[in-house]
Structures are given as C-alpha cells and as structure tokens.
Design a protein around this motif. Structure first.
Motif, PDB file in Angstrom:
ATOM      1  N   VAL A   1     -13.879 -20.058   1.478  1.00 27.67           N
ATOM      2  CA  VAL A   1     -13.701 -20.821   0.234  1.00 27.67           C
ATOM      3  C   VAL A   1     -15.011 -20.777  -0.580  1.00 27.67           C
ATOM      4  O   VAL A   1     -16.065 -21.129  -0.067  1.00 27.67           O
ATOM      5  N   GLY A   2     -14.920 -20.316  -1.837  1.00 29.36           N
ATOM      6  CA  GLY A   2     -16.131 -20.141  -2.648  1.00 29.36           C
ATOM      7  C   GLY A   2     -16.951 -19.014  -2.037  1.00 29.36           C
ATOM      8  O   GLY A   2     -18.176 -19.086  -1.950  1.00 29.36           O
ATOM      9  N   GLY A   3     -16.273 -17.973  -1.607  1.00 28.20           N
ATOM     10  CA  GLY A   3     -16.894 -16.917  -0.793  1.00 28.20           C
ATOM     11  C   GLY A   3     -17.686 -15.890  -1.568  1.00 28.20           C
ATOM     12  O   GLY A   3     -18.199 -14.939  -0.982  1.00 28.20           O
TER      13      GLY A   3
ATOM     14  N   GLN B   1     -11.877 -16.659  -1.442  1.00 30.01           N
ATOM     15  CA  GLN B   1     -11.468 -17.366  -2.661  1.00 30.01           C
ATOM     16  C   GLN B   1     -12.702 -17.679  -3.514  1.00 30.01           C
ATOM     17  O   GLN B   1     -13.726 -18.128  -2.999  1.00 30.01           O
ATOM     18  N   ASP B   2     -12.564 -17.448  -4.805  1.00 26.30           N
ATOM     19  CA  ASP B   2     -13.656 -17.810  -5.723  1.00 26.30           C
ATOM     20  C   ASP B   2     -13.065 -17.806  -7.124  1.00 26.30           C
ATOM     21  O   ASP B   2     -11.845 -17.608  -7.305  1.00 26.30           O
ATOM     22  N   LEU B   3     -13.914 -18.028  -8.122  1.00 22.73           N
ATOM     23  CA  LEU B   3     -13.448 -17.981  -9.502  1.00 22.73           C
ATOM     24  C   LEU B   3     -13.055 -16.537  -9.834  1.00 22.73           C
ATOM     25  O   LEU B   3     -13.612 -15.590  -9.257  1.00 22.73           O
TER      26      LEU B   3
ATOM     27  N   ALA C   1      -8.084 -15.804  -6.514  1.00 20.10           N
ATOM     28  CA  ALA C   1      -8.753 -16.727  -7.449  1.00 20.10           C
ATOM     29  C   ALA C   1      -8.327 -18.144  -7.093  1.00 20.10           C
ATOM     30  O   ALA C   1      -7.141 -18.422  -6.907  1.00 20.10           O
ATOM     31  N   HIS C   2      -9.308 -19.011  -6.946  1.00 18.91           N
ATOM     32  CA  HIS C   2      -8.993 -20.402  -6.584  1.00 18.91           C
ATOM     33  C   HIS C   2     -10.164 -21.295  -6.981  1.00 18.91           C
ATOM     34  O   HIS C   2     -11.319 -20.986  -6.687  1.00 18.91           O
ATOM     35  N   ASP C   3      -9.838 -22.404  -7.646  1.00 21.71           N
ATOM     36  CA  ASP C   3     -10.844 -23.400  -8.009  1.00 21.71           C
ATOM     37  C   ASP C   3     -10.880 -24.425  -6.875  1.00 21.71           C
ATOM     38  O   ASP C   3      -9.883 -25.097  -6.613  1.00 21.71           O
ATOM     39  N   PHE C   4     -12.026 -24.520  -6.184  1.00 26.58           N
ATOM     40  CA  PHE C   4     -12.035 -25.369  -4.977  1.00 26.58           C
ATOM     41  C   PHE C   4     -11.985 -26.874  -5.259  1.00 26.58           C
ATOM     42  O   PHE C   4     -11.971 -27.671  -4.338  1.00 26.58           O
ATOM     43  N   TYR C   5     -11.943 -27.243  -6.536  1.00 25.47           N
ATOM     44  CA  TYR C   5     -11.718 -28.658  -6.845  1.00 25.47           C
ATOM     45  C   TYR C   5     -10.212 -28.981  -6.843  1.00 25.47           C
ATOM     46  O   TYR C   5      -9.835 -30.133  -7.024  1.00 25.47           O
TER      47      TYR C   5
ATOM     48  N   MET D   1     -17.026 -22.202   4.599  1.00 30.61           N
ATOM     49  CA  MET D   1     -17.720 -22.393   3.313  1.00 30.61           C
ATOM     50  C   MET D   1     -19.213 -22.243   3.558  1.00 30.61           C
ATOM     51  O   MET D   1     -19.807 -23.075   4.249  1.00 30.61           O
ATOM     52  N   ARG D   2     -19.811 -21.191   3.029  1.00 30.16           N
ATOM     53  CA  ARG D   2     -21.273 -21.114   3.143  1.00 30.16           C
ATOM     54  C   ARG D   2     -21.901 -21.488   1.814  1.00 30.16           C
ATOM     55  O   ARG D   2     -21.527 -20.940   0.754  1.00 30.16           O
ATOM     56  N   TRP D   3     -22.884 -22.368   1.885  1.00 34.28           N
ATOM     57  CA  TRP D   3     -23.667 -22.758   0.708  1.00 34.28           C
ATOM     58  C   TRP D   3     -22.783 -23.228  -0.441  1.00 34.28           C
ATOM     59  O   TRP D   3     -22.990 -22.857  -1.584  1.00 34.28           O
ATOM     60  N   ILE D   4     -21.750 -23.990  -0.096  1.00 35.83           N
ATOM     61  CA  ILE D   4     -20.930 -24.588  -1.148  1.00 35.83           C
ATOM     62  C   ILE D   4     -21.326 -26.045  -1.308  1.00 35.83           C
ATOM     63  O   ILE D   4     -21.755 -26.464  -2.383  1.00 35.83           O
TER      64      ILE D   4
ATOM     65  N   HIS E   1     -23.862 -27.740  -0.430  1.00 38.72           N
ATOM     66  CA  HIS E   1     -25.241 -28.047  -0.865  1.00 38.72           C
ATOM     67  C   HIS E   1     -25.467 -27.849  -2.368  1.00 38.72           C
ATOM     68  O   HIS E   1     -26.449 -28.293  -2.913  1.00 38.72           O
ATOM     69  N   ASP E   2     -24.510 -27.175  -3.038  1.00 34.22           N
ATOM     70  CA  ASP E   2     -24.648 -26.958  -4.489  1.00 34.22           C
ATOM     71  C   ASP E   2     -24.331 -28.212  -5.301  1.00 34.22           C
ATOM     72  O   ASP E   2     -24.568 -28.239  -6.501  1.00 34.22           O
ATOM     73  N   TRP E   3     -23.732 -29.217  -4.652  1.00 33.96           N
ATOM     74  CA  TRP E   3     -23.148 -30.318  -5.434  1.00 33.96           C
ATOM     75  C   TRP E   3     -23.645 -31.678  -4.972  1.00 33.96           C
ATOM     76  O   TRP E   3     -23.999 -31.856  -3.800  1.00 33.96           O
TER      77      TRP E   3
HETATM   78  C1  LIG Z   1     -24.047 -20.470  -3.619  1.00 34.02           C
HETATM   79  S1  LIG Z   1     -22.691 -19.454  -3.935  1.00 34.02           S
HETATM   80  C2  LIG Z   1     -22.168 -19.054  -2.299  1.00 34.02           C
HETATM   81  C3  LIG Z   1     -21.275 -17.849  -2.269  1.00 34.02           C
HETATM   82  C4  LIG Z   1     -20.824 -17.456  -0.851  1.00 34.02           C
HETATM   83  N1  LIG Z   1     -20.174 -18.542  -0.160  1.00 34.02           N
HETATM   84  C5  LIG Z   1     -22.007 -16.965  -0.057  1.00 34.02           C
HETATM   85  O1  LIG Z   1     -22.475 -17.660   0.828  1.00 34.02           O
HETATM   86  O2  LIG Z   1     -22.490 -15.852  -0.336  1.00 34.02           O
HETATM   87  C6  LIG Z   1     -21.486 -20.577  -4.506  1.00 34.02           C
HETATM   88  C7  LIG Z   1     -20.162 -19.939  -4.873  1.00 34.02           C
HETATM   89  O3  LIG Z   1     -19.273 -20.968  -5.328  1.00 34.02           O
HETATM   90  C8  LIG Z   1     -18.467 -20.404  -6.349  1.00 34.02           C
HETATM   91  N2  LIG Z   1     -17.885 -21.484  -7.153  1.00 34.02           N
HETATM   92  C9  LIG Z   1     -18.509 -22.326  -8.006  1.00 34.02           C
HETATM   93  N3  LIG Z   1     -17.629 -23.191  -8.546  1.00 34.02           N
HETATM   94  C10 LIG Z   1     -16.422 -22.890  -8.008  1.00 34.02           C
HETATM   95  C11 LIG Z   1     -15.119 -23.462  -8.123  1.00 34.02           C
HETATM   96  N4  LIG Z   1     -14.888 -24.502  -8.930  1.00 34.02           N
HETATM   97  N5  LIG Z   1     -14.118 -22.922  -7.408  1.00 34.02           N
HETATM   98  C12 LIG Z   1     -14.344 -21.861  -6.582  1.00 34.02           C
HETATM   99  N6  LIG Z   1     -15.553 -21.282  -6.414  1.00 34.02           N
HETATM  100  C13 LIG Z   1     -16.576 -21.796  -7.125  1.00 34.02           C
HETATM  101  C14 LIG Z   1     -19.446 -19.555  -7.124  1.00 34.02           C
HETATM  102  O4  LIG Z   1     -18.809 -18.625  -7.954  1.00 34.02           O
HETATM  103  C15 LIG Z   1     -20.254 -18.925  -5.993  1.00 34.02           C
HETATM  104  O5  LIG Z   1     -19.698 -17.711  -5.569  1.00 34.02           O
END
Ligand SMILES: C[S@@+](CC[C@H](N)C(=O)[O-])C[C@H]1O[C@@H](n2cnc3c(N)ncnc32)[C@H](O)[C@@H]1O
Length: 418
Positions: A251-253, A274-276, A303-307, A325-328, A330-332
């Motif tokens: 997820v958010g890959g 899944q990602d944008l 394509a998937h919005d993880f919200y 989910m890697r590094w998802i 921690h972004d928020w």
């Molecule tokens: C820090 S990156 C990590 C990417 C991947 N998981 C990795 O470790 O290489 C965060 C990812 O979240 C995705 N992202 C941001 N907002 C998103 C959303 N609303 N739905 C899905 N993906 C989203 C970004 O496009 C980006 O690819």
C-alpha cells in the motif's frame, strides 16, 4: 571544564568491546558467503549484524566525541551540511560518470570532460574523497580514480542513488531552510512544505504535471534505498508463513522497488502495488522495461488512494494475504496516519495482517533515522517509538503482534486487525 579521564576511557573501552563483538561475528562467517546482491554492503551478513554495527557506530561516535575538543566537535557538526552539498556538486558535475570505472584521470582532464572549473571541482572532490567517495592514486597527486563508494553514484549503478542528489538540490534544500521557523510556536500545525511551497503535502507537489522530473527523482530515491533496506526485510521476516502463492499488497508502494528482493526470494508470490495513478504509471514502465518477465508478471499495479477503503477487487482476482506499507505512516501526523490505518482496517477482517516498514525510534537513533526525522518534520510526519506506534494502531483497530529488528536499518512492525 574538568578533563574527565574516566569518561574517555569508558568510551574507548566501549569501542574496543564493540570491535571485539563485530570481529567475533566476522570470525563465525565464511568468506564469500552468498548474500542478496541488494544487501552486499552489510557485513557480516548475519541477523545480529544490524544491531552490532549500530552499537559499533554509537561507540565510535562516543569515543570520538570524548577525544575531541567540545567546541571543535560542535563546530564540525555545524559545517556537516557542506559534505552533502559537495556530493550534490560532484554528481551534478558529472564526474562519477565521466571518470571510467577503471580509469585514472588528472583533475584537469576530469574537469575538461565535465566542463568544470578545475580548482572548484578539486575542492568538491577532496571533500568527497574524505568520505571515501573517489580517491587519489597517490597522496596529493591530483590524479583520481573510483572507489566502491563513488561507483554507486554513477548513473549506471543498480541503485540510482545519484537521483537523491537531484531530489536534494531541487526540493529538500528549499524546505530545509524552514526548519528553524517550523520549531517556532507561531507555526504550530503548519508543515515545512506549507511554509516553503504553500502546498499541503509533498505528494500534492509531486502529482503536478510540471513536477514530473521531481517525481521521478523521488521515486528513484526510494528505489535507491532498496539495496540496504530490502535485504533485511526479505531475510529477517518470515514471509513464507503466508504460503508459497501468497499475495502481498504493497500500500503506497511507489514503483514497487521494495518488493524486488522479496519477489526474487519467493518465486511464486504475487504482488499488488497500490499508489496514486501517476506513480503507478511509472511503476508499470519500470517493471516492464527493467525487470525480468518472470518477476514483472507477478507484480500488478493498482491506482488507490490510501485514505479510502481498499478496492473491492484486486487485479487478476488475487486475494490479499498480507498488507505491507513502507515509509507511509511516518509521512503523516497522527490524525492522518489514523485515517490511513482506519481506511485499511475497515476493509479487512479481524486477524488480517499488516506489516509496517519503519525506523522505530529507540534510545539510540540510527544516523539514517535521525536524518529522516527532520525530513518527516518538514513533510508533516514524524518518526515514532514502538509505544507511539502502539497507540496509533490501537486508535485505528490494529494491535502490534511483534516488532522485527532486521539487519537493515528498517524495522518491521507486525500488526493484526482486532
Ligand atoms: C515515502 S514514499 C514510500 C514509497 C514506497 N512505499 C517505498 O518504500 O519505496 C510514500 C508513497 O506514498 C504515496 N502516496 C502519497 N499519498 C498517497 C495516497 N493518498 N494514496 C496512495 N499513495 C499515496 C506516494 O506517492 C509515495 O509513493
């Protein structure tokens, strides 16, 4: 200030003990042992090596701090950013690519190939060489050659770490200037990205068509971190428990680069990344053009919005075995992280498994976690402790079942839907 001999001795003893520990691990390991190519820079390649190397690093930093004059030490900390800039300048001059892999070149020849000013390029190279990135064939000969560490900065390196210098120069520098403002109470609730760019999130900026190059640099930077992250992820987590034909939903890959090593190790596993949509497009292109067929066949982008709740169906009628989910998270900030975790929780049954790949903050912050902590602050997220992850997960309908420390700097928080 009194000089404390005992403190210095304790620091040096700690360093000696950690050195012995590391040598003990090396002794137990055969030379030429087969390791995942993506992990080949971490030796000894044993599960204990991650924490042992981290302890060695802390001990060496403590010992050095105890040896140096405190003002000198702080002075050097304050000029640390110049090394990053020198590396950005090195890569942007083209020197790592212009200098052949086995070649030796004088500074004048190298500068001429790079269309660079020789004296200035030399300064940048000297700073880089102190970090082990390029070396002089003889001391002060001004004739330069590659080192293993400068080779990874070439455009033909399997880890596109060069892209991180473009990402740094085009974006990070701009927002880093906002760190002091960010700490001030008057900016509570605002992110560094908002202060510097007036946009809600870095991902909004990356999705704008005019920032396609920036988005590519970001995705390649994520991919570049695979060599030293993904080996530990693949080797130190029991993926086989999900079965040979399991489907991992990333997820958010991003472009799916984290799954390369897992896919190699588990030749029957399927992956849904899944990602944008704009990121998925880059991901499909990457797997189709740069990965072997037997692997790209097993990686499906969606394509998937993880919200929002998980799609009702996965590509190819696959059924999810585990979410990754890697590094998802921690972004928020906490509110948004909870929304992401809840959106997933509402789509799965109790007992479903979720794995978070994150740097879990401990008493000793690793170097990479400390660096990322600042970036996360700027983006509006943060690095968290195990306890903080537990609170966040409990608020979202998940619980931590186990924290896996891997031999890479990345930890895996295994969670289950409750
Ligand atoms: C820090 S990156 C990590 C990417 C991947 N998981 C990795 O470790 O290489 C965060 C990812 O979240 C995705 N992202 C941001 N907002 C998103 C959303 N609303 N739905 C899905 N993906 C989203 C970004 O496009 C980006 O690819």
């Amino acid at each position: 200030m009194a000089w404390k001999k005992a403190e210095l001795l304790a620091a040096l003893k700690e360093l000696r003990d950690r050195t012995d520990e590391l040598m003990g691990l090396l002794d137990q390991q055969e030379d030429g042992v087969d390791v995942a190519p993506e992990s080949s820079w971490s030796f000894p390649y044993t599960p204990e090596s991650g924490s042992c190397t981290a302890s060695f690093r802390i001990a060496s930093e403590t010992a050095l701090r105890a040896l140096l004059n405190p003002v000198q030490y702080v002075f050097e900390c304050l000029t640390g950013g110049s090394e990053t800039k020198a590396l950005v300048a090195l890569v942007q001059s083209g020197a790592p690519d212009q200098l052949g892999k086995q070649e030796t070149l004088s500074i004048d020849e190298l500068a001429s190939r790079c269309k660079a000013v020789p004296d200035r390029l030399r300064a940048v190279i000297r700073i880089s060489a102190r970090l082990g990135i390029l070396q002089e064939t003889k001391p002060l000969s001004d004739v330069w050659t590659h080192t293993p560490h400068s080779l990874v900065l070439r455009k033909d390196s399997s880890a596109p770490i060069w892209a991180m210098t473009s990402w740094s120069q085009a974006f990070v520098t701009k927002i880093m200037d906002k760190v002091p403002d960010l700490v001030s109470q008057e900016n509570a609730g605002k992110t560094g990205v908002e202060l510097a760019c007036g946009k809600a999130s870095v991902f909004e900026i990356l999705s704008e068509p005019q920032n396609a190059d920036l988005s590519t640099y970001f995705n390649l930077t994520m991919k570049a971190s695979s060599p030293f992250m993904a080996g530990g992820v693949a080797d130190d987590y029991p993926w086989e428990q999900f079965g040979r034909d399991a489907t991992v939903v990333d997820v958010g890959g991003g472009i799916g680069s984290q799954m390369i090593v897992v896919a190699k190790k588990h030749p029957k596993m399927q992956f849904v990344v899944q990602d944008l949509e704009h990121v998925c497009q880059g991901g499909r292109k990457f797997w189709q053009t740069q990965m072997p067929d037997d692997m790209s066949r097993r990686v499906h982008f969606q394509a998937h919005d993880f919200y929002t709740p998980q799609p009702v169906e996965l590509p190819n009628n696959l059924r999810p075995s585990v979410y990754w989910m890697r590094w998802i998270i921690h972004d928020w900030d906490d509110d948004k992280a909870i929304k992401i975790l809840q959106a997933l929780r509402h789509s799965v049954q109790p007992g479903a498994k979720l794995l978070l790949g994150e740097f879990v903050v401990t008493e000793h912050l690793s170097k990479v976690a400390a660096q990322w902590m600042l970036s996360m602050l700027l983006y509006g997220g943060t690095e968290r402790t195990e306890h903080e992850y537990g609170v966040l997960l409990a608020a979202s309908g998940w619980k931590i079942t186990k924290l896996y420390k891997t031999r890479s700097p990345l930890d895996i928080i295994e969670c289950e839907a409750i």
